[in-house]
Motif scaffolding. Sequence first.
Motif, short mmCIF file in Angstrom:
data_model
loop_
_atom_site.label_atom_id
_atom_site.label_comp_id
_atom_site.label_asym_id
_atom_site.label_seq_id
_atom_site.Cartn_x
_atom_site.Cartn_y
_atom_site.Cartn_z
N GLY A 184 0.81 -1.21 0.00
CA GLY A 184 0.00 0.00 0.00
C GLY A 184 0.84 1.26 0.00
O GLY A 184 0.53 2.23 -0.70
N ASP A 185 1.93 1.26 0.78
CA ASP A 185 2.79 2.44 0.84
C ASP A 185 3.56 2.65 -0.46
O ASP A 185 4.07 3.74 -0.71
CB ASP A 185 3.78 2.30 2.00
CG ASP A 185 3.11 2.50 3.36
OD1 ASP A 185 1.93 2.90 3.38
OD2 ASP A 185 3.75 2.25 4.39
N ALA A 186 3.66 1.61 -1.28
CA ALA A 186 4.34 1.74 -2.56
C ALA A 186 3.42 2.27 -3.65
O ALA A 186 3.88 2.88 -4.62
CB ALA A 186 4.92 0.39 -2.99
N VAL A 187 2.11 2.04 -3.51
CA VAL A 187 1.18 2.43 -4.56
C VAL A 187 0.06 3.35 -4.08
O VAL A 187 -0.90 3.61 -4.80
CB VAL A 187 0.56 1.18 -5.24
CG1 VAL A 187 1.64 0.35 -5.91
CG2 VAL A 187 -0.22 0.35 -4.24
N GLY A 188 0.17 3.85 -2.85
CA GLY A 188 -0.79 4.82 -2.35
C GLY A 188 -2.15 4.26 -2.03
O GLY A 188 -3.18 4.89 -2.32
N LEU A 189 -2.19 3.06 -1.41
CA LEU A 189 -3.46 2.44 -1.03
C LEU A 189 -3.44 2.03 0.44
O LEU A 189 -2.37 1.80 1.01
CB LEU A 189 -3.71 1.17 -1.87
CG LEU A 189 -3.87 1.34 -3.38
CD1 LEU A 189 -3.95 -0.02 -4.05
CD2 LEU A 189 -5.10 2.17 -3.72
N THR A 190 -4.61 1.93 1.04
CA THR A 190 -4.71 1.39 2.39
C THR A 190 -4.56 -0.13 2.34
O THR A 190 -4.70 -0.75 1.29
CB THR A 190 -6.07 1.73 3.03
OG1 THR A 190 -7.11 1.08 2.27
CG2 THR A 190 -6.31 3.24 3.03
N LYS A 191 -4.30 -0.74 3.51
CA LYS A 191 -4.19 -2.20 3.56
C LYS A 191 -5.48 -2.87 3.09
O LYS A 191 -5.45 -3.90 2.41
CB LYS A 191 -3.83 -2.65 4.98
CG LYS A 191 -2.43 -2.32 5.41
CD LYS A 191 -2.05 -3.02 6.70
CE LYS A 191 -2.89 -2.52 7.87
NZ LYS A 191 -2.45 -3.16 9.15
N THR A 192 -6.61 -2.28 3.48
CA THR A 192 -7.90 -2.84 3.07
C THR A 192 -8.05 -2.82 1.55
O THR A 192 -8.50 -3.80 0.94
CB THR A 192 -9.05 -2.04 3.71
OG1 THR A 192 -8.94 -2.12 5.13
CG2 THR A 192 -10.40 -2.57 3.27
#
Length: 256
Positions: A184-192
């Motif tokens: 997520g931190d690599a592609v700008g998303l939350t874990k969910t």
Amino acid sequence: MTDSPLEARLAYHLDLTFAEREALRWLERRERSFAPGEIVVREGEATDRLFVVASGWLHGSVMLPDGQRQILRFYFVGDVTATLSIAWARSAATLQAVSNVTLFEMPKEVFGRLFRQQPRLGALMYAVSVSEQVAMADRLTSVGRTDGVTRIATLLLDIRSRLRVIDGVDGASFALPLTQRDLGDAVGLTKTHVNRSLKVLEETGLVVRDGRMIRITDVERLSAMVGFNDRHGEIATDWLPPPGVQRAVLETQELT
């Protein structure tokens, strides 16, 4: 003799001379080990070192104003890390181990001598570095303009492409030691959102997960679906200078 990590990485693109291979081996002399999660160098920290990855995975990240982390890129065997910081005396990013990691440490000035003594190697490493920067730009474009499924698929395809250069295996299965937070931190998303996107990819049948193992069942179809460009598999080398008559190895005292 088994190729050294950086030697194997560059030999994928070019038939290296004996002198070039020896020069690369002399870079890989100071070994350091790090446990998963351990910081190698922090963002903003003074540094005059580069590292060659001998084993394991790392990532480079920066902290955003809101306190969130943005992973800029991942590092694998044979990669030269901290190149994002080579232009400054302080690190532009935090370099952190993802798995158990072994690194070869080298001062920047030693790396610079390689460019003078083996200009063809220097030119090749520049070309490899540019290809990696373009791949990172592709991923950031994906982050800004595509949905979660496309972002995750693009990242998985990029990782598969880079690992293929390292191990030389024309396959589409690999172990992924990254958490959903890392993804997520690599592609700008939350874990969910990462979890949801992975499930959608599995439902297409193009991605299969088994624990930490990832298998892409049809690389060409998935690449076409998300518009992925492989920046790592082939690098033009026809413009490189010819191998000159250079010293076979860096002098021992230059590495101390």
